[in-house]
Design a protein around this motif. Structure first.
Motif, short mmCIF file in Angstrom:
data_model
loop_
_atom_site.label_atom_id
_atom_site.label_comp_id
_atom_site.label_asym_id
_atom_site.label_seq_id
_atom_site.Cartn_x
_atom_site.Cartn_y
_atom_site.Cartn_z
N TYR A 189 46.57 30.34 29.56
CA TYR A 189 45.71 31.00 28.57
C TYR A 189 45.91 30.32 27.21
O TYR A 189 46.96 29.75 26.93
N LYS A 190 44.87 30.40 26.37
CA LYS A 190 44.89 29.72 25.08
C LYS A 190 45.73 30.47 24.06
O LYS A 190 46.52 29.89 23.34
N ASP A 191 45.49 31.80 23.98
CA ASP A 191 46.18 32.61 22.98
C ASP A 191 46.30 34.03 23.51
O ASP A 191 45.96 34.32 24.67
N TRP A 192 46.77 34.93 22.64
CA TRP A 192 46.98 36.32 23.05
C TRP A 192 45.68 36.99 23.47
O TRP A 192 45.64 37.72 24.46
N ASN A 193 44.59 36.75 22.74
CA ASN A 193 43.30 37.35 23.07
C ASN A 193 42.80 36.87 24.43
O ASN A 193 42.27 37.66 25.23
N ASP A 194 42.97 35.59 24.68
CA ASP A 194 42.55 35.04 25.97
C ASP A 194 43.37 35.65 27.10
O ASP A 194 42.84 35.94 28.18
N LYS A 195 44.67 35.84 26.86
CA LYS A 195 45.52 36.46 27.87
C LYS A 195 45.08 37.89 28.17
O LYS A 195 44.98 38.30 29.34
N GLN A 196 44.78 38.67 27.13
CA GLN A 196 44.34 40.05 27.33
C GLN A 196 43.01 40.12 28.05
O GLN A 196 42.79 41.00 28.90
N THR A 197 42.12 39.19 27.76
CA THR A 197 40.83 39.14 28.45
C THR A 197 41.02 38.90 29.94
O THR A 197 40.38 39.54 30.79
N LYS A 198 41.91 37.99 30.28
CA LYS A 198 42.16 37.68 31.69
C LYS A 198 42.85 38.84 32.40
O LYS A 198 42.59 39.10 33.58
N ILE A 199 43.73 39.55 31.69
CA ILE A 199 44.40 40.70 32.29
C ILE A 199 43.38 41.80 32.59
O ILE A 199 43.41 42.43 33.68
N LEU A 200 42.47 42.06 31.66
CA LEU A 200 41.44 43.07 31.87
C LEU A 200 40.52 42.69 33.02
O LEU A 200 40.11 43.55 33.82
N LYS A 201 40.19 41.42 33.13
CA LYS A 201 39.35 40.94 34.23
C LYS A 201 40.06 41.13 35.57
O LYS A 201 39.45 41.53 36.56
N LEU A 202 41.36 40.85 35.57
CA LEU A 202 42.16 41.03 36.79
C LEU A 202 42.21 42.50 37.19
O LEU A 202 42.06 42.84 38.37
N LYS A 203 42.40 43.39 36.21
CA LYS A 203 42.44 44.82 36.50
C LYS A 203 41.11 45.31 37.08
O LYS A 203 41.08 46.12 38.01
N LYS A 204 40.01 44.81 36.51
CA LYS A 204 38.68 45.21 36.97
C LYS A 204 38.47 44.80 38.43
O LYS A 204 37.97 45.57 39.24
N GLN A 205 38.86 43.56 38.74
CA GLN A 205 38.74 43.08 40.12
C GLN A 205 39.62 43.89 41.06
O GLN A 205 39.21 44.25 42.17
N PHE A 206 40.81 44.22 40.59
CA PHE A 206 41.75 44.97 41.43
C PHE A 206 41.22 46.38 41.73
O PHE A 206 41.33 46.85 42.87
N ASN A 207 40.69 47.03 40.72
CA ASN A 207 40.18 48.39 40.92
C ASN A 207 38.95 48.41 41.81
O ASN A 207 38.73 49.36 42.57
N LYS A 208 38.15 47.36 41.75
CA LYS A 208 36.91 47.31 42.53
C LYS A 208 37.17 46.94 43.98
O LYS A 208 36.62 47.56 44.90
N GLU A 209 38.00 45.93 44.20
CA GLU A 209 38.19 45.40 45.55
C GLU A 209 39.50 45.84 46.19
O GLU A 209 39.79 45.47 47.33
N LYS A 210 40.33 46.61 45.43
CA LYS A 210 41.64 47.06 45.93
C LYS A 210 42.60 45.90 46.18
O LYS A 210 43.63 46.06 46.82
N CYS A 211 42.22 44.73 45.70
CA CYS A 211 43.08 43.56 45.81
C CYS A 211 42.65 42.56 44.75
O CYS A 211 41.59 42.71 44.12
N ALA A 212 43.48 41.56 44.51
CA ALA A 212 43.15 40.53 43.53
C ALA A 212 43.84 39.24 43.91
O ALA A 212 44.99 39.24 44.38
N ASP A 213 43.14 38.14 43.73
CA ASP A 213 43.67 36.81 44.00
C ASP A 213 44.17 36.25 42.68
O ASP A 213 43.38 35.97 41.78
N VAL A 214 45.48 36.09 42.54
CA VAL A 214 46.07 35.71 41.25
C VAL A 214 46.86 34.42 41.37
O VAL A 214 47.06 33.89 42.46
#
Length: 755
Positions: free
Chosen positions: A669-694
């Motif tokens: 990740y580039k910076d703190w904001n980019d890291k938080q964006t990716k974490i939120l995207k990961l959470k969204k995928q996890f909640n939707k599909e019950k799994c996440a590819d990380v």
């Protein structure tokens, strides 16, 4: 992290350079030492860690230190350690000798010496700024700089000096170096004694450059000063007698130079260019980074692996023994066994569609991969259909598409049998069984182990030993030797294998299924659990209780199991799978087994250092000095690189609020904001599909699974009946298909990696 990674890559590269220079199969280690050393017994060359940015300077220093380690006898310095002047003279002449040797053997490093010297000289590393190299330096310093500069400094040598230079260039052995150093030192002492007899020696350049500064400054004791810092006898007459005092000081200094006690001391001559370099060299050394080098211990697999036959035997004894809290009733126990078999059979039948879906996707992906690798070539046989084109085309031959043979696949699975798995063990076992049946259907070799600490006896028995205590390896899990890393005792229980017959495999999985049901009801919602089974249920043998997490220990054993498994079944593509819910025991650093001359003991000093695993000629270092899970990632990278293994991880997450888990899995990740964006995207995928590819270091693919909703999803339309309304049927069908699609999302990703 980036800086550390670059440092590690540089050290690995320089280790290869050092090995090439050493021209023998030795182990290279970088550590916090000032000079190089060579362990002749264990064949270990230890080099200092330099923090310079220039590649030429680093290569020059590495070549110099390697030449020292190979050509300078370690015990040779002991005889001259008490004579500081002689030691300095020997050091300069020995540097001249070993630098000539390494440059003659490897002409490629000559350029590094040239460029390296130029860079250091610009930074005044030798203290030559402001000096006249012909008048301000003694012969030994001229010889030193002549060698360091590769004879590019314009020195003016007398006829007598040139005789000394010829002797220096003719040096072949260390003993010759010591002998010549003594002769040159005696000669230089006589020269200085003669010079000190001159009345103007105080003005000679040697007096300032080589004199003892402490002798030139008259330091008064504290007792001779008053409270204002002035001498008691001169405080009142300071202004009046200042000029006379200065004249007296000059006269004393002149007297010291002209045969007095001060100025240059012939009995304590020094090499000022070497002194200055050694002091400045401290700036080149990295005093913060340190490494813990260790080998992986050899595991006694016969004492570690519990065979499937032993697994089933233990369960049979448990099934028909008397209950702990009531007298044994065979009829009721049999009733539970029959209920368990029916429940297991139903589960197996319900998952046939999921398994067949896995098989279909695997064959499709494998065929697609083979087609992608296919090549087309001419056969040499004329194609009649192309004869009409012979006038304007040379391509009139038949073509043949060559599809390469499919690779032989294999799979090894590790199941976490730790206490933290208690509330998700049932769902994890269900996922594992699908993988077992999938392997059975596509007819590939596979082995399934659960790793446990409960059969090995006392845990952590090495970690808390004091330095110097003799290790007690009574369990015979490891064959420890000097330099091995310290890992805890553990066992691997073989719960499934392609070698088992159908009846034996079903029985083995039946007991595993029972354990999932048993722990699920013990540690989850218990109301009404008695209605879930019938009869007298048996417990779990104490040797198979949930314990700690010896994942790292299991990975150490895989360094022996995997190559044997691949060789035995001719496996070309091996997939190694871990199913865990957390980090391993001792996941930061390891202690080391050392031989103190009396016995093997444990050295704990390297626990907090950067860990380096040595396997043969290769060394493996982490991408960062210390972070959560560093040892597991390091051991997985060893498996991937040593044995060409495809690593897949299933990580059961029970609480997404644990941010430290996600922060290490979002990739770059580039910076703190980019890291938080990716974490939120990961959470969204996890909640939707019950799994996440990380992203996870050590793994080719790493899947997060929802520990609260990990059950296998299959189409369930059992609730449909002829009296149900169309809208209700549609709702039930949509609900069942939604679960099926979510489940298949994970399966598709998994098959893509395996095939």
């Amino acid at each position: 992290m980036t800086t550390q990674n670059n440092t590690l890559i540089k050290l690995d590269t320089k280790s290869q350079l050092a090995k090439l220079i050493a021209t023998e199969n030795i182990t290279i280690q970088h550590n916090q030492v000032k000079t190089a050393s060579f362990d002749t017994v264990n064949r270990v060359l230890t080099l200092p860690i330099f923090k310079v940015q220039s590649g030429d300077v680093y290569d020059m220093l590495i070549a110099h230190e390697c030449s020292h380690a190979l050509h300078t006898p370690t015990n040779g310095w002991k005889k001259i350690s008490d004579d500081d002047s002689l030691r300095q003279y020997v050091n300069v002449l020995e540097d001249c000798r070993i630098d000539l040797l390494i440059q003659k053997k490897y002409p490629g490093v000559v350029r590094n010496y040239l460029n390296g010297f130029d860079i250091l000289e610009k930074q005044n590393f030798f203290g030559l700024n402001g000096k006249d190299v012909n008048t301000d330096l003694m012969l030994i310093d001229k010889i030193n700089m002549r060698s360091k500069s590769s004879n590019r400094i314009s020195f003016i040598f007398s006829a007598e000096d040139k005789e000394w230079l010829q002797k220096v260039d003719a040096l072949k052995t260390f003993n010759q170096v010591v002998k010549l150093a003594k002769e040159m030192l005696d000669w230089q002492k006589k020269k200085i004694i003669e010079l000190k007899k001159l009345p103007d020696f105080d003005d000679h350049p040697f007096s300032e450059a080589y004199g003892d500064e402490s002798d030139e400054t008259d330091i008064e004791s504290d007792d001779s000063k008053n409270e204002n810092g002035d001498s008691e006898g001169n405080a009142e007459n300071k202004d009046d007698g200042g000029e006379e005092e200065d004249k007296s000081s000059k006269a004393n200094a002149h007297a010291k130079g002209a045969g007095g006690d001060g100025g240059v001391d012939p009995a304590n001559l020094k090499v000022i260019t070497n002194d200055t370099f050694e002091k400045n060299k401290e700036q080149l050394l990295d005093g913060h980074t340190s490494y813990n080098y260790f080998n992986l211990p050899k595991v006694n697999l016969k004492n570690v692996i519990v065979s499937n036959k032993e697994w089933i035997k233990t369960w049979k004894q448990t099934v028909w023994q008397k209950g702990e809290y009531s007298s044994h009733v065979p009829a009721r126990r049999l009733e539970y066994v029959n209920w368990l078999k029916d429940s297991f059979k139903k589960f197996k039948n319900d998952n046939k569609k999921t398994v067949m879906y896995l098989v279909k996707e695997f064959e499709m992906k494998k065929s697609a991969t083979a087609y992608k690798r296919a090549t087309t070539d001419k056969t040499g046989t004329i194609d009649p259909l192309k004869l009409k084109d012979y006038k304007f085309s040379d391509d009139i031959f038949k073509r043949l598409t060559i599809t390469p043979d499919a690779k032989n696949h294999g799979m090894i699975m590790l199941l976490d049998w730790s206490g933290s798995m208690c509330d998700s063990i049932k769902q994890t076992i269900e996922q594992l069984m699908n993988l077992v049946w999938f392997c059975d259907k596509i007819n590939i070799p596979y082995e399934v182990y659960l790793f446990t600490s409960e059969m090995a006896g006392k845990v952590n028995k090495y970690r808390y030993l004091d330095n110097g205590d003799k290790i007690k390896n009574d369990s015979q899990i490891y064959n420890f030797k000097h330099g091995d890393g310290v890992f805890e005792d553990f066992n691997l229980v073989n719960v499934a294998s392609h070698k088992l017959k159908r009846k034996q495999l079903d029985e083995s999985l039946l007991y595993l299924y029972h354990m999932g049901q048993y722990y699920n009801e013990r540690y989850t919602y218990r109301n009404g659990y008695e209605d879930m089974y019938k009869g007298d249920r048996f417990s779990v043998p104490d040797c198979f209780w949930l314990g700690t997490t010896p994942l790292n220990e299991s990975l150490v054993a895989m360094n022996q199991i995997i190559p044997m498994f691949k060789a035995k079944y001719n496996i070309e593509k091996l997939t190694f799978i871990t199913l865990t819910d957390g980090g391993s025991n001792s996941n930061y650093g390891v202690s080391k087994i050392v031989n103190n001359g009396k016995h093997l003991t444990v050295d704990h000093k390297g626990n907090s250092d950067t860990q380096v695993i040595t396997i043969g000629k290769k060394q493996y270092t982490p991408d960062a000095k210390n972070f959560r899970g560093v040892m597991t990632d390091l051991l997985l990278n060893v498996l991937r690189n040593q044995y060409n293994v495809n690593t897949v991880g299933f990580y059961i997450v029970k609480n997404l609020r644990r941010m430290w888990d996600l922060e290490t899995m979002v990739g770059k990740y580039k910076d703190w904001n980019d890291k938080q964006t990716k974490i939120l995207k990961l959470k969204k995928q996890f909640n939707k599909e019950k799994c996440a590819d990380v992203v996870k270091d050590g793994y080719n693919r790493y899947f997060l699974l929802n520990g609260k909703d990990l059950g296998v999803e299959n189409t369930d339309l059992s609730g449909v009946n002829e009296n149900m309304k169309t809208g209700k049927i549609k709702q039930l069908f949509s609900k069942s298909m939604k679960g099926r699609i979510v489940s298949r999302s994970l399966l598709n990703k998994f098959i893509q990696e395996v095939a």
